[in-house]
Design a protein around this motif. Structure first.
Motif, PDB file in Angstrom:
ATOM      1  N   LYS A 107       0.849  -1.194   0.000  1.00 28.02           N
ATOM      2  CA  LYS A 107       0.000   0.000   0.000  1.00 28.02           C
ATOM      3  C   LYS A 107       0.886   1.247   0.000  1.00 28.02           C
ATOM      4  CE  LYS A 107      -2.468   0.854   3.677  1.00 28.02           C
ATOM      5  NZ  LYS A 107      -2.309   2.305   3.610  1.00 28.02           N
ATOM      6  N   GLY A 108       0.276   2.378  -0.343  1.00 26.92           N
ATOM      7  CA  GLY A 108       1.001   3.637  -0.347  1.00 26.92           C
ATOM      8  C   GLY A 108       1.116   4.232   1.045  1.00 26.92           C
ATOM      9  N   GLY A 109       1.989   5.222   1.168  1.00 24.72           N
ATOM     10  CA  GLY A 109       2.109   5.943   2.425  1.00 24.72           C
ATOM     11  C   GLY A 109       2.978   5.308   3.474  1.00 24.72           C
ATOM     12  N   GLN A 129      28.248   0.634  -8.122  1.00 22.37           N
ATOM     13  CA  GLN A 129      27.685   1.451  -9.182  1.00 22.37           C
ATOM     14  C   GLN A 129      26.175   1.205  -9.182  1.00 22.37           C
ATOM     15  OE1 GLN A 129      29.375   3.612 -11.308  1.00 22.37           O
ATOM     16  NE2 GLN A 129      31.103   3.223  -9.937  1.00 22.37           N
ATOM     17  N   VAL A 130      25.389   2.261  -8.983  1.00 24.79           N
ATOM     18  CA  VAL A 130      23.963   2.081  -8.691  1.00 24.79           C
ATOM     19  C   VAL A 130      23.099   2.954  -9.590  1.00 24.79           C
ATOM     20  CG1 VAL A 130      22.195   2.110  -6.881  1.00 24.79           C
ATOM     21  CG2 VAL A 130      24.570   1.611  -6.290  1.00 24.79           C
ATOM     22  N   GLY A 131      21.991   2.382 -10.040  1.00 23.57           N
ATOM     23  CA  GLY A 131      20.973   3.116 -10.772  1.00 23.57           C
ATOM     24  C   GLY A 131      19.680   3.126  -9.983  1.00 23.57           C
ATOM     25  N   LEU A 132      18.815   4.084 -10.308  1.00 26.08           N
ATOM     26  CA  LEU A 132      17.529   4.217  -9.620  1.00 26.08           C
ATOM     27  C   LEU A 132      16.450   4.433 -10.667  1.00 26.08           C
ATOM     28  CD1 LEU A 132      15.963   4.543  -6.932  1.00 26.08           C
ATOM     29  CD2 LEU A 132      16.540   6.970  -7.007  1.00 26.08           C
ATOM     30  N   LEU A 133      15.501   3.514 -10.730  1.00 23.13           N
ATOM     31  CA  LEU A 133      14.395   3.607 -11.681  1.00 23.13           C
ATOM     32  C   LEU A 133      13.099   3.877 -10.936  1.00 23.13           C
ATOM     33  CD1 LEU A 133      13.264   3.261 -14.591  1.00 23.13           C
ATOM     34  CD2 LEU A 133      12.855   0.870 -13.999  1.00 23.13           C
ATOM     35  N   ASP A 134      12.425   4.956 -11.321  1.00 30.70           N
ATOM     36  CA  ASP A 134      11.144   5.309 -10.733  1.00 30.70           C
ATOM     37  C   ASP A 134      10.041   4.619 -11.537  1.00 30.70           C
ATOM     38  OD1 ASP A 134       9.018   6.480  -9.512  1.00 30.70           O
ATOM     39  OD2 ASP A 134       9.688   8.548  -9.788  1.00 30.70           O
ATOM     40  N   ALA A 135       9.555   3.490 -11.024  1.00 33.98           N
ATOM     41  CA  ALA A 135       8.532   2.713 -11.729  1.00 33.98           C
ATOM     42  C   ALA A 135       7.121   3.076 -11.286  1.00 33.98           C
ATOM     43  CB  ALA A 135       8.762   1.218 -11.511  1.00 33.98           C
ATOM     44  N   ASP A 136       7.003   4.085 -10.422  1.00 38.08           N
ATOM     45  CA  ASP A 136       5.689   4.516  -9.971  1.00 38.08           C
ATOM     46  C   ASP A 136       5.099   5.442 -11.038  1.00 38.08           C
ATOM     47  OD1 ASP A 136       3.428   5.172  -8.611  1.00 38.08           O
ATOM     48  OD2 ASP A 136       4.429   5.631  -6.718  1.00 38.08           O
ATOM     49  N   ILE A 137       4.505   4.835 -12.057  1.00 38.48           N
ATOM     50  CA  ILE A 137       4.034   5.567 -13.232  1.00 38.48           C
ATOM     51  C   ILE A 137       3.025   6.652 -12.863  1.00 38.48           C
ATOM     52  CG2 ILE A 137       2.815   5.340 -15.434  1.00 38.48           C
ATOM     53  CD1 ILE A 137       5.585   4.122 -15.490  1.00 38.48           C
ATOM     54  N   TYR A 138       2.135   6.362 -11.929  1.00 39.55           N
ATOM     55  CA  TYR A 138       1.070   7.307 -11.604  1.00 39.55           C
ATOM     56  C   TYR A 138       1.502   8.373 -10.595  1.00 39.55           C
ATOM     57  CZ  TYR A 138      -1.769   3.772 -13.901  1.00 39.55           C
ATOM     58  OH  TYR A 138      -2.268   2.886 -14.815  1.00 39.55           O
ATOM     59  N   GLY A 139       2.564   8.121  -9.862  1.00 40.65           N
ATOM     60  CA  GLY A 139       2.993   9.107  -8.861  1.00 40.65           C
ATOM     61  C   GLY A 139       4.500   9.156  -8.733  1.00 40.65           C
ATOM     62  N   GLY A 232      15.792  -9.787  -6.974  1.00 41.20           N
ATOM     63  CA  GLY A 232      15.049  -9.976  -5.739  1.00 41.20           C
ATOM     64  C   GLY A 232      14.248  -8.740  -5.396  1.00 41.20           C
ATOM     65  N   ALA A 233      13.436  -8.852  -4.348  1.00 38.53           N
ATOM     66  CA  ALA A 233      12.570  -7.757  -3.929  1.00 38.53           C
ATOM     67  C   ALA A 233      12.759  -7.462  -2.448  1.00 38.53           C
ATOM     68  CB  ALA A 233      11.105  -8.105  -4.200  1.00 38.53           C
ATOM     69  N   VAL A 234      12.657  -6.182  -2.115  1.00 36.70           N
ATOM     70  CA  VAL A 234      12.664  -5.727  -0.728  1.00 36.70           C
ATOM     71  C   VAL A 234      11.263  -5.212  -0.407  1.00 36.70           C
ATOM     72  CG1 VAL A 234      13.562  -4.005   0.884  1.00 36.70           C
ATOM     73  CG2 VAL A 234      15.114  -5.136  -0.723  1.00 36.70           C
ATOM     74  N   ILE A 235      10.677  -5.698   0.664  1.00 33.51           N
ATOM     75  CA  ILE A 235       9.339  -5.298   1.063  1.00 33.51           C
ATOM     76  C   ILE A 235       9.431  -4.229   2.149  1.00 33.51           C
ATOM     77  CG2 ILE A 235       7.119  -6.074   1.971  1.00 33.51           C
ATOM     78  CD1 ILE A 235       7.837  -7.290  -0.741  1.00 33.51           C
ATOM     79  N   VAL A 236       8.699  -3.131   1.951  1.00 25.97           N
ATOM     80  CA  VAL A 236       8.669  -2.048   2.935  1.00 25.97           C
ATOM     81  C   VAL A 236       7.271  -1.978   3.542  1.00 25.97           C
ATOM     82  CG1 VAL A 236       8.977   0.431   3.340  1.00 25.97           C
ATOM     83  CG2 VAL A 236      10.394  -0.742   1.633  1.00 25.97           C
ATOM     84  N   THR A 237       7.201  -1.911   4.861  1.00 21.50           N
ATOM     85  CA  THR A 237       5.915  -1.811   5.549  1.00 21.50           C
ATOM     86  C   THR A 237       6.081  -0.979   6.807  1.00 21.50           C
ATOM     87  OG1 THR A 237       4.064  -3.075   6.480  1.00 21.50           O
ATOM     88  CG2 THR A 237       6.283  -3.908   6.905  1.00 21.50           C
ATOM     89  N   THR A 238       4.978  -0.517   7.344  1.00 24.67           N
ATOM     90  CA  THR A 238       4.977   0.066   8.684  1.00 24.67           C
ATOM     91  C   THR A 238       4.469  -1.001   9.649  1.00 24.67           C
ATOM     92  OG1 THR A 238       2.742   0.952   8.353  1.00 24.67           O
ATOM     93  CG2 THR A 238       4.585   2.413   7.831  1.00 24.67           C
ATOM     94  N   PRO A 239       4.598  -0.789  10.957  1.00 17.34           N
ATOM     95  CA  PRO A 239       4.203  -1.845  11.907  1.00 17.34           C
ATOM     96  C   PRO A 239       2.703  -2.061  12.020  1.00 17.34           C
ATOM     97  CG  PRO A 239       5.759  -0.279  12.899  1.00 17.34           C
ATOM     98  CD  PRO A 239       5.286   0.337  11.625  1.00 17.34           C
TER      99      PRO A 239
END
Length: 363
Positions: A107-109, A129-139, A232-239
């Motif tokens: 979820k967002g936020g 050496q690092v790249g950053l892709l903004d895949a959040d098309i709508y925001g 791989g994927a990293v999951i971000v959440t709040t508690p």
């Protein structure tokens, strides 16, 4: 009694890698041992970036070598070698990119974008050496968070050149549309735009491409999971429970498409008052940690809900760049090293090592 390589390696085996808990000898990280009289030289090759750890590791290795009778001078060369690791079956690696890390949330936020940009900066600070892709098309938020703007350049009319800021290579749909333009696109159109961003950017020899995913588990996420070579994927959440419910859906999605989960980050885990330093668990305590344990995932760590993190990201100079020696930056760097180690422990990609077989008819 003459100094031997066996004696030296036995002494060095007592030094452990703080990120893996293993020694450098049994993992064959110690290489090119040279002995000449009382002079000793050797290399140690890490499979992940660890610039901030190298001074301490070098001191430990030198101290261990000097415990061997006869050793006088010690020279240690510590380096990192990051290689491409296996991705989903049937998906080809992206030219110029060794490993792709999707940073996702259900979820967002929950601070996913802030985590993604600081993760990318932390990996770069550790020497990658690092790249950053903004895949959040709508925001898309990376243009703001990295102080980048304007249409991408193209040298050949086919591939976009990434923007460069704070040591990162960056691309975002935000560079291609006006700031106030609403992205009123259906799923297939948004997915196609994302594919173009990924595939038609001329990434330059990246060890890691960090992808800031949009929230949820819709078309764009499935496109990333099925067509883009994800390491791989990293999951971000709040508690809080409502965020954890949605985070679990994201975990399930990646598991179904055979994308490894590198770990879980618990963001906004505790609020730190900017005036008195009082700590308060506004969104609950250790919800993310408990879910990581229940799902069998690596718990990468907890980040505070701190005003400076938000202010620095909004200003275009995120925490790892604004305050590289702060306690919060140290947390991001620790998370980055854990992610890199988790990747290093996965199977390597051998697609480039298969021989090319040519069949020809000789007259």
């Amino acid at each position: 009694m003459a100094l031997t390589e066996q004696d030296l390696l036995a002494a060095l085996a007592g030094v452990q890698d703080p990120q893996t808990g293993t020694d450098f000898v049994s993992t064959r990280a110690v290489r090119n041992v040279q002995l000449q009289g009382g002079d000793v030289a050797f290399d140690v090759e890490l499979g992940y970036p660890a610039k901030s750890l190298i001074p301490g590791l070098r001191s430990q290795l030198i101290a261990a070598a000097r415990t061997v009778p006869g050793v006088q001078n010690v020279s240690v060369n510590l380096t990192s070698k990051i290689v491409a690791h296996a991705v989903q079956r049937g998906v080809q690696l992206l030219p110029g990119v060794k490993n792709i890390i999707a940073v996702s949330s259900g979820k967002g936020g929950v601070g996913k974008s802030t985590t993604a940009v600081n993760l990318a900066l932390a990996l770069a600070a550790e020497g990658a050496q690092v790249g950053l892709l903004d895949a959040d098309i709508y925001g898309p938020s990376m243009p703001t968070m990295t102080r980048t703007s304007g249409k991408p350049d193209s040298l050949d009319g086919k591939f976009m050149e990434p923007k460069r800021s704070m040591g990162l290579q960056i691309n975002s749909i935000g560079f291609l549309v006006d700031d106030e333009q609403a992205m009123i696109w259906r799923g297939p159109m948004a997915s196609q735009a994302l594919e173009q961003l990924v595939m038609q950017t001329r990434w330059d020899n990246l060890d890691y491409l960090v992808v800031d995913m949009p929230p949820g588990t819709g078309d764009i996420q499935l496109t990333m999971a099925q067509k883009v070579p994800l390491t791989g994927a990293v999951i971000v959440t709040t508690p809080q429970d409502i965020a954890l419910i949605d985070a679990k859906k994201g975990i399930t999605m990646f598991q179904k498409v055979s994308v490894p989960i590198l770990g879980l980050v618990e963001n906004m885990a505790v609020h730190l008052c900017s005036n008195c330093g009082h700590a308060e668990h506004i969104f609950g305590a250790e919800g993310g940690k408990k879910m990581a344990e229940a799902q069998g995932l690596q718990y990468l760590g907890a980040l505070p809900l701190k005003m400076s993190i938000r202010e620095q990201a909004d200003s275009g100079l995120p925490t790892v760049a604004a305050e590289p020696d702060s306690d919060v930056s140290a947390l991001y760097k620790d998370i980055a090293r854990q992610v890199a180690v988790k990747i290093a422990q996965q199977g390597k990609d051998f697609s480039a090592k298969f021989p090319t077989i040519t069949i020809s008819k000789k007259s």
